[in-house]
Write an enzyme that holds these catalytic residues in place. Sequence first.
Site, PDB file in Angstrom:
ATOM      1  N   ASP A 236      35.935 -38.134  18.683  1.00  0.00           N
ATOM      2  CA  ASP A 236      35.871 -37.576  20.276  1.00  0.00           C
ATOM      3  C   ASP A 236      36.803 -38.240  21.064  1.00  0.00           C
ATOM      4  OD1 ASP A 236      33.526 -37.945  18.470  1.00  0.00           O
ATOM      5  OD2 ASP A 236      32.334 -37.196  20.001  1.00  0.00           O
TER       6      ASP A 236
ATOM      7  N   ASP B 195      34.059 -42.301  27.137  1.00  0.00           N
ATOM      8  CA  ASP B 195      33.828 -40.887  27.451  1.00  0.00           C
ATOM      9  C   ASP B 195      34.318 -40.827  28.921  1.00  0.00           C
ATOM     10  OD1 ASP B 195      33.496 -39.434  24.989  1.00  0.00           O
ATOM     11  OD2 ASP B 195      31.277 -40.164  25.007  1.00  0.00           O
TER      12      ASP B 195
HETATM   13  N1  GLY Z   1      31.178 -36.966  22.485  1.00  0.00           N
HETATM   14  C1  GLY Z   1      30.014 -36.730  21.864  1.00  0.00           C
HETATM   15  C2  GLY Z   1      29.587 -35.334  21.312  1.00  0.00           C
HETATM   16  O1  GLY Z   1      30.519 -34.467  21.178  1.00  0.00           O
HETATM   17  O2  GLY Z   1      28.577 -34.917  20.990  1.00  0.00           O
END
Ligand code: GLY
Length: 375
Positions: free
Chosen positions: A150, A94
């Site tokens: 994601d 992320d």
């Molecule tokens: N990247 C984690 C979420 O969307 O909660």
Amino acid sequence: MQTWAKTTFDWMADKYSRNLRIAAEEEMIPYAGGHGRWQGAPYDGNSWWTGGFWPGLMWHFYAATGDEAFLLEARRVEKLLINELMTFEKLNHDVGFMYLLSCGADYKLTGDAISARHTLHAATLLAGRYNPNGFIRAWDQDRAGWSIIDSMMNLCLLYWATKYTGDPRFEQIACLHADTTLREFVREDGSCYHIVIFDPYTGAALEKPAGQGYAAGSSWSRGQAWALYGFTLTYMATRHARYLEAACRIADYFVAHIRSDGLTDSDFLQPRDVERIDNIAGACAACGLMELEKLVDPALSVVYHAAAEKMLYALGESSADWTGGTMGVLQKCTAAYHDDGAGRHINLVYGDYFFAEALAKRNGSDPMLWLTERG
Ligand code: GLY
């Protein structure tokens, strides 16, 4: 709609201009809006994956208003995120969300060269998570073969790095990951798995377990939104037709599942008698649809345009909190279907981020923080 979007965006900027000093006084990165104060991340401190959305919001408001207070607040949090980049203890895939919307946005809007170096540093960490069997590793500990939908949004950091350096490796890694995602995550009907566990030595897909959605094989709506917007951005960055086809298939599935009131269930396959809404998914999907409507033929464009308007309008009219005593705006944000630890039916800053971005797209002020330039 454009006037409505402008007014709603202005209200949002106004509420944030009043409440940002509360975060600054506490020297924190807001995760959720409460009564009278912001709440920080539920896990992992300033390394929690959502840290970039606050500066991202500030850069949106700065781009639209030119108010220096937003720039200063974005930079205050950018410094905190750079500390995390240096300690490098809890960061994962992320870093795309975290550093593109903070350092990358700073570079984009001000040309700050140090911010560009930090963005490239983050991109290098993301590229380093690539497994040569074709996927980007999502999380750490004992999850070497775990990849999640994601990541499609985090790929933008890699497109940025190729544009910035002229080195194709970053974009090549992104495309290899996107191709694996297309093959293993996207189902025939346009719905997507949240998690695929690969054998990290051979790349064989071993398991597709439940993640933040209702159940294994269900359709966690935020995952569908990550895929919708992520494949759209991947097409915009690369112009490979297979990504546009994927984005449209995912969009068609999403549009068919929008609730009659314009809001978004947390999982499209959740039990019908359960009230579990995730407005972050709706706001993010609206952003994706608004980009996609510019890339498809006129008949489909009308459909995507109307779906985005319906969702955006519903968010503003039934889920926005304009009262003075609270911090954020968008309500009914849900982090995960079953686990309420990161929040259920509350205001979350990343919901506000995508709501503001969607409004900015409609009112013409979107600085498009995900891509260096429109492809
Ligand atoms: N990247 C984690 C979420 O969307 O909660």
